[in-house]
Design an enzyme around this catalytic site. Structure first.
Site, PDB file in Angstrom:
ATOM      1  N   HIS A  62       0.843  -1.198   0.000  1.00 49.38           N
ATOM      2  CA  HIS A  62       0.000   0.000   0.000  1.00 49.38           C
ATOM      3  C   HIS A  62       0.881   1.252   0.000  1.00 49.38           C
ATOM      4  O   HIS A  62       2.089   1.169   0.230  1.00 49.38           O
ATOM      5  CB  HIS A  62      -0.925   0.022   1.228  1.00 49.38           C
ATOM      6  CG  HIS A  62      -0.210   0.055   2.546  1.00 49.38           C
ATOM      7  ND1 HIS A  62      -0.179  -1.018   3.401  1.00 49.38           N
ATOM      8  CD2 HIS A  62       0.517   1.018   3.136  1.00 49.38           C
ATOM      9  CE1 HIS A  62       0.518  -0.708   4.464  1.00 49.38           C
ATOM     10  NE2 HIS A  62       0.968   0.518   4.335  1.00 49.38           N
TER      11      HIS A  62
HETATM   12  P1  TYD Z   1      -2.301  -3.695   7.494  1.00 50.49           P
HETATM   13  O1  TYD Z   1      -2.249  -2.226   7.209  1.00 50.49           O
HETATM   14  O2  TYD Z   1      -2.902  -4.597   6.459  1.00 50.49           O
HETATM   15  O3  TYD Z   1      -0.839  -4.212   7.826  1.00 50.49           O
HETATM   16  P2  TYD Z   1       0.474  -4.078   6.923  1.00 50.49           P
HETATM   17  O4  TYD Z   1       0.129  -3.201   5.793  1.00 50.49           O
HETATM   18  O5  TYD Z   1       1.463  -3.400   7.774  1.00 50.49           O
HETATM   19  O6  TYD Z   1       0.864  -5.446   6.501  1.00 50.49           O
HETATM   20  O7  TYD Z   1      -3.059  -3.859   8.877  1.00 50.49           O
HETATM   21  C1  TYD Z   1      -3.483  -5.107   9.346  1.00 50.49           C
HETATM   22  C2  TYD Z   1      -4.717  -4.913  10.213  1.00 50.49           C
HETATM   23  O8  TYD Z   1      -4.404  -4.127  11.363  1.00 50.49           O
HETATM   24  C3  TYD Z   1      -5.841  -4.205   9.487  1.00 50.49           C
HETATM   25  O9  TYD Z   1      -7.048  -4.860   9.851  1.00 50.49           O
HETATM   26  C4  TYD Z   1      -5.839  -2.817  10.052  1.00 50.49           C
HETATM   27  C5  TYD Z   1      -5.248  -2.993  11.431  1.00 50.49           C
HETATM   28  N1  TYD Z   1      -4.450  -1.837  11.880  1.00 50.49           N
HETATM   29  C6  TYD Z   1      -4.949  -1.001  12.857  1.00 50.49           C
HETATM   30  O10 TYD Z   1      -6.063  -1.193  13.386  1.00 50.49           O
HETATM   31  N2  TYD Z   1      -4.188   0.049  13.271  1.00 50.49           N
HETATM   32  C7  TYD Z   1      -2.956   0.289  12.734  1.00 50.49           C
HETATM   33  O11 TYD Z   1      -2.280   1.279  13.138  1.00 50.49           O
HETATM   34  C8  TYD Z   1      -2.470  -0.577  11.692  1.00 50.49           C
HETATM   35  C9  TYD Z   1      -1.124  -0.338  11.045  1.00 50.49           C
HETATM   36  C10 TYD Z   1      -3.247  -1.628  11.289  1.00 50.49           C
END
Ligand code: TYD
Length: 150
Positions: A62
């Site tokens: 992302h």
């Molecule tokens: P995601 O953004 O997909 O993780 P990454 O991109 O780092 O692999 O986030 C995974 C899950 O965690 C998603 O359901 C959103 C949640 N989340 C939060 O609630 N707060 C946060 O600060 C972050 C980074 C993720």
């Protein structure tokens, strides 16, 4: 007129860089401190960490419209691939006191996690699902739009 597309930051890979943090060496173990606007070029609003990553798994995938990040392999190692929509660069993070500053508007993918690794992420903004671009084609379109209109 300012459109939704304009809220995505225009950054290039030149805005991203490795930052080596201090290391307070001690025979009983090392200590590294991170303070916002001192070691990092932003004020710290949020910290999260990714761990227990299964072999072969990928994270990230992302860009953020406004949020800047700093990633460190506090334990083990992983790769971070970043792109501004034109150029790509891959960093291997494997030191507890060296991390990658990722400017807003840059697409990132994390992979090649070693077993037991912990990816610490320090962010400039609170969590906001609306700050994410999850579709790579949308990202390419947004960054092309920004390059043509800035
Ligand atoms: P995601 O953004 O997909 O993780 P990454 O991109 O780092 O692999 O986030 C995974 C899950 O965690 C998603 O359901 C959103 C949640 N989340 C939060 O609630 N707060 C946060 O600060 C972050 C980074 C993720």
């Amino acid at each position: 007129m300012r459109t939704e597309k304009d809220s995505h930051a225009t950054s290039s890979l030149n805005d991203c860089r490795l930052i080596t943090l201090n290391k307070h060496h001690h025979e009983n173990g090392n200590l590294t401190v991170v303070e916002g606007e001192k070691e990092l070029p932003f004020d710290i609003k949020r910290i999260y960490y990714i761990y227990d990553v299964p072999g072969g798994a990928e994270r990230g995938g992302h860009s953020h419209k406004e949020c800047a990040s700093f990633l460190v392999a506090v334990s083990g190692s992983f790769n971070v691939e970043i792109t501004d929509g034109v150029n790509k660069q891959v960093f291997t993070l494997n030191r507890s006191n060296t991390g990658l500053y990722i400017a807003p508007g840059i697409w990132r993918t994390l992979n090649n996690f070693s077993s037991g690794s912990v990816a610490l992420s320090i962010a400039s903004h609170n969590y906001d699902a609306g700050d994410y671009i999850y579709d790579y084609d949308d990202f390419l379109e947004l960054t092309a739009h920004k390059r043509n209109n800035d």
